[in-house]
Design an enzyme around this catalytic site. Structure first.
Site, PDB file in Angstrom:
ATOM      1  N   ASP A   1       0.969  -1.544   0.013  1.00  0.00           N
ATOM      2  CA  ASP A   1      -0.145  -0.069  -0.154  1.00  0.00           C
ATOM      3  C   ASP A   1       0.859   1.241   0.226  1.00  0.00           C
ATOM      4  O   ASP A   1       0.710   2.131  -0.750  1.00  0.00           O
ATOM      5  CB  ASP A   1      -1.110   0.212   1.238  1.00  0.00           C
ATOM      6  CG  ASP A   1      -0.194  -0.062   2.614  1.00  0.00           C
ATOM      7  OD1 ASP A   1       0.951  -0.587   2.670  1.00  0.00           O
ATOM      8  OD2 ASP A   1      -1.084  -0.349   3.529  1.00  0.00           O
TER       9      ASP A   1
ATOM     10  N   HIS B   1     -28.132  -6.268  45.183  1.00  0.00           N
ATOM     11  CA  HIS B   1     -28.517  -7.784  44.909  1.00  0.00           C
ATOM     12  C   HIS B   1     -29.826  -7.601  43.977  1.00  0.00           C
ATOM     13  O   HIS B   1     -30.608  -8.721  43.812  1.00  0.00           O
ATOM     14  CB  HIS B   1     -28.740  -8.748  45.644  1.00  0.00           C
ATOM     15  CG  HIS B   1     -27.506  -8.679  46.807  1.00  0.00           C
ATOM     16  ND1 HIS B   1     -26.490  -9.322  46.559  1.00  0.00           N
ATOM     17  CD2 HIS B   1     -27.417  -7.896  48.150  1.00  0.00           C
ATOM     18  CE1 HIS B   1     -25.481  -9.139  47.698  1.00  0.00           C
ATOM     19  NE2 HIS B   1     -26.101  -8.389  48.601  1.00  0.00           N
TER      20      HIS B   1
ATOM     21  N   GLN C   1      10.814  -1.147  14.405  1.00  0.00           N
ATOM     22  CA  GLN C   1      10.408  -0.502  13.236  1.00  0.00           C
ATOM     23  C   GLN C   1       9.166   0.238  13.340  1.00  0.00           C
ATOM     24  O   GLN C   1       8.613   0.972  12.862  1.00  0.00           O
ATOM     25  CB  GLN C   1       9.970  -1.652  12.295  1.00  0.00           C
ATOM     26  CG  GLN C   1       9.841  -1.109  10.894  1.00  0.00           C
ATOM     27  CD  GLN C   1       9.575  -2.228   9.889  1.00  0.00           C
ATOM     28  OE1 GLN C   1       8.491  -2.874   9.436  1.00  0.00           O
ATOM     29  NE2 GLN C   1      11.084  -2.697   9.186  1.00  0.00           N
TER      30      GLN C   1
ATOM     31  N   SER D   1     -42.692  -3.154  19.841  1.00  0.00           N
ATOM     32  CA  SER D   1     -42.725  -4.498  19.352  1.00  0.00           C
ATOM     33  C   SER D   1     -43.535  -4.905  18.411  1.00  0.00           C
ATOM     34  O   SER D   1     -44.669  -4.328  18.115  1.00  0.00           O
ATOM     35  CB  SER D   1     -43.017  -5.601  20.498  1.00  0.00           C
ATOM     36  OG  SER D   1     -43.370  -6.828  20.281  1.00  0.00           O
TER      37      SER D   1
ATOM     38  N   ARG E   1      10.055  -6.322  14.784  1.00  0.00           N
ATOM     39  CA  ARG E   1       8.512  -6.325  14.636  1.00  0.00           C
ATOM     40  C   ARG E   1       8.210  -7.321  13.605  1.00  0.00           C
ATOM     41  O   ARG E   1       9.205  -8.080  12.972  1.00  0.00           O
ATOM     42  CB  ARG E   1       8.202  -4.852  13.793  1.00  0.00           C
ATOM     43  CG  ARG E   1       7.931  -4.380  12.230  1.00  0.00           C
ATOM     44  CD  ARG E   1       7.043  -5.262  11.502  1.00  0.00           C
ATOM     45  NE  ARG E   1       5.711  -4.926  11.701  1.00  0.00           N
ATOM     46  CZ  ARG E   1       4.949  -3.779  10.825  1.00  0.00           C
ATOM     47  NH1 ARG E   1       5.683  -3.216   9.821  1.00  0.00           N
ATOM     48  NH2 ARG E   1       3.709  -3.680  11.009  1.00  0.00           N
TER      49      ARG E   1
ATOM     50  N   ARG F   1      -5.829  -2.765  11.524  1.00  0.00           N
ATOM     51  CA  ARG F   1      -6.426  -1.846  10.775  1.00  0.00           C
ATOM     52  C   ARG F   1      -8.065  -2.242  10.869  1.00  0.00           C
ATOM     53  O   ARG F   1      -8.842  -1.313  10.358  1.00  0.00           O
ATOM     54  CB  ARG F   1      -6.289  -2.342   9.271  1.00  0.00           C
ATOM     55  CG  ARG F   1      -4.617  -1.977   8.724  1.00  0.00           C
ATOM     56  CD  ARG F   1      -4.433  -2.225   7.418  1.00  0.00           C
ATOM     57  NE  ARG F   1      -2.993  -2.279   7.131  1.00  0.00           N
ATOM     58  CZ  ARG F   1      -2.555  -1.875   6.122  1.00  0.00           C
ATOM     59  NH1 ARG F   1      -3.301  -1.382   5.123  1.00  0.00           N
ATOM     60  NH2 ARG F   1      -1.147  -1.476   6.054  1.00  0.00           N
TER      61      ARG F   1
END
Length: 424
Positions: free
Chosen positions: A23, A95, A177, A225, A265, A274
């Site tokens: 890319d 509770h 890296q 509903s 890396r 991503r």
């Protein structure tokens, strides 16, 4: 290069990426096509993470800056709600069983306190971010040192300039890296924590809606509903809970990713990040927008709340009644008498489905004649809420200044128009 910075041929970049399967290099080639005389120096000395990681850090910072005003608006709406109902008594629940009274406003402050903690967490996570900067392929800056012919000062100056141009005060002193993926853990854990807060708030609202004490907004023509026309389902709160669970679950991704990064890396972080990084911010964003819509239109039903208090308060008042009897000349053994008639009243409620008649039993029993005139005062709900109103006032006074940096965005309204079926 500056004159063509915005001239991005995305179609060409897509075709280049199809061929190159890379890319960043696809865009390097596309940019070079726009300004061919600069082609020899575009991306010179850099690695893909110089582009990708630095961009991610900018996006993380800007993402927090988008979320924080939205979170501040939710807090503002809830603070107004807490202030309005600061002294309205309501049953407390432990509770999910009736417990000592609190107030509607004090309960809202429990929600607010969690959200205030989230503001501070998001601000800290944003402010802790540093820039990756100019570090080279394995973080040693070797390529830039070569470009500057061994001049370490110029390498550091370039790192500082690029960092400041991106709007950061500091860069990470060391990287591989990539920047450490623990940074992603820090960012996403703050969002997961926000998700937990929202889930708790909206679960409470759903429980209270079942009791018909509080409801989220319900539009004039809204259908609860398809089969039961009388229903008013808390679908906004349910959606927040659903998305909050997803936001919390996303936290597993950066934990796994950081733990398996080999040496300087590996690329198995990329596809995961991503998805998980933008998805966590997008999820937090829609949760906050939906929660703002809820908090702007919460409906309280004081009469229902009062009826629930009437059902339970006589039991809760028994200790006060015992103390009043002792003060009127009785003895501590009245505890047994109160216990017996309390159990009888409870049997009426549980076994016969009747109303709580403990008060009527007390009024009929001559033993309690000395305190009959005090019963109304002993059963005043406001005498059972302790310092709840004062706690609300103090909390709001001390925490509202937190919203000051976001005042310019406070008037933004949110309309809830998302379809429950399509999600669009």
């Amino acid at each position: 290069m500056e004159s063509h910075a915005e001239d991005i041929d995305f179609a060409m970049a897509a075709e280049e990426e199809r061929k190159l399967r890379h890319d960043v290099m696809a865009h390097v080639h596309t940019f070079a096509h726009c300004c061919p005389t600069a082609a020899p120096i575009i991306h010179l000395g850099a690695t893909s993470c110089y582009v990708g990681d630095n961009t991610d850090l900018i996006a993380l910072r800007d993402g927090f800056n988008i979320l924080l005003p939205k979170l501040a608006r939710v807090i503002d709406r809830l603070a107004n709600f807490a202030e309005e109902y600061a002294d309205l008594p309501t049953l407390g629940f432990t509770h999910f069983q009736p417990a000592q009274l609190t107030t509607v406003g004090k309960r809202a402050c429990l929600w607010l306190q969690d959200l205030v903690m989230d503001v501070r967490k998001l601000e800290r996570a944003r402010d802790d971010l540093r820039f990756r900067g100019v570090k080279g392929t394995t973080g040693t800056q070797a390529s830039f040192l070569q470009l500057f012919q061994g001049d370490h000062d110029r390498v550091e100056e370039l790192d500082k300039m690029v960092t400041e141009m991106a709007g950061f005060k500091k860069a990470y002193l060391v990287t591989g890296q990539t920047y450490s993926r623990k940074v992603d853990i820090d960012c996403m854990s703050t969002l997961a924590s926000l998700g937990a807060s929202v889930h708790k708030i909206c679960t409470d609202i759903r429980l209270l809606a079942n009791l018909k004490e509080i409801e989220e907004p319900f539009e004039k023509e809204q259908i609860g509903s398809s089969a039961m026309p009388y229903k008013r389902n808390p679908m906004r709160a349910e959606r927040c809970c659903s998305l909050a669970r997803h936001l919390i679950a996303l936290m597993a991704d950066p934990l796994q990713t950081a733990s398996v990064q080999w040496l300087e890396r590996t690329l198995d972080d990329s596809a995961n990040r991503r998805i998980s990084l933008p998805e966590s911010f997008l999820t937090a964003d829609i949760i906050l927008s939906t929660l703002q819509n809820i908090t702007e239109g919460l409906v309280v039903y004081p009469k229902v709340i009062e009826r629930h208090i009437r059902h339970e308060l006589p039991f809760m008042a028994t200790e006060n009644i015992i103390m009043a009897i002792v003060k009127a000349g009785g003895n501590r053994q009245c505890h047994k008498k109160i216990s017996v008639i309390s159990q009888e009243a409870a049997a009426v409620v549980k076994q016969e489905g009747g109303d709580n008649d403990l008060l009527a039993r007390i009024q009929r029993d001559p033993y309690f004649a000395p305190i009959l005139g005090q019963l109304d005062a002993l059963l005043d709900p406001k005498t059972f809420i302790g310092r709840a109103p004062q706690q609300v006032a103090k909390f709001l006074t001390e925490e509202r200044p937190l919203l000051e940096p976001y005042k310019s965005n406070m008037d933004v309204k949110v309309d809830f128009v998302v379809s429950t079926v399509t999600g669009k």
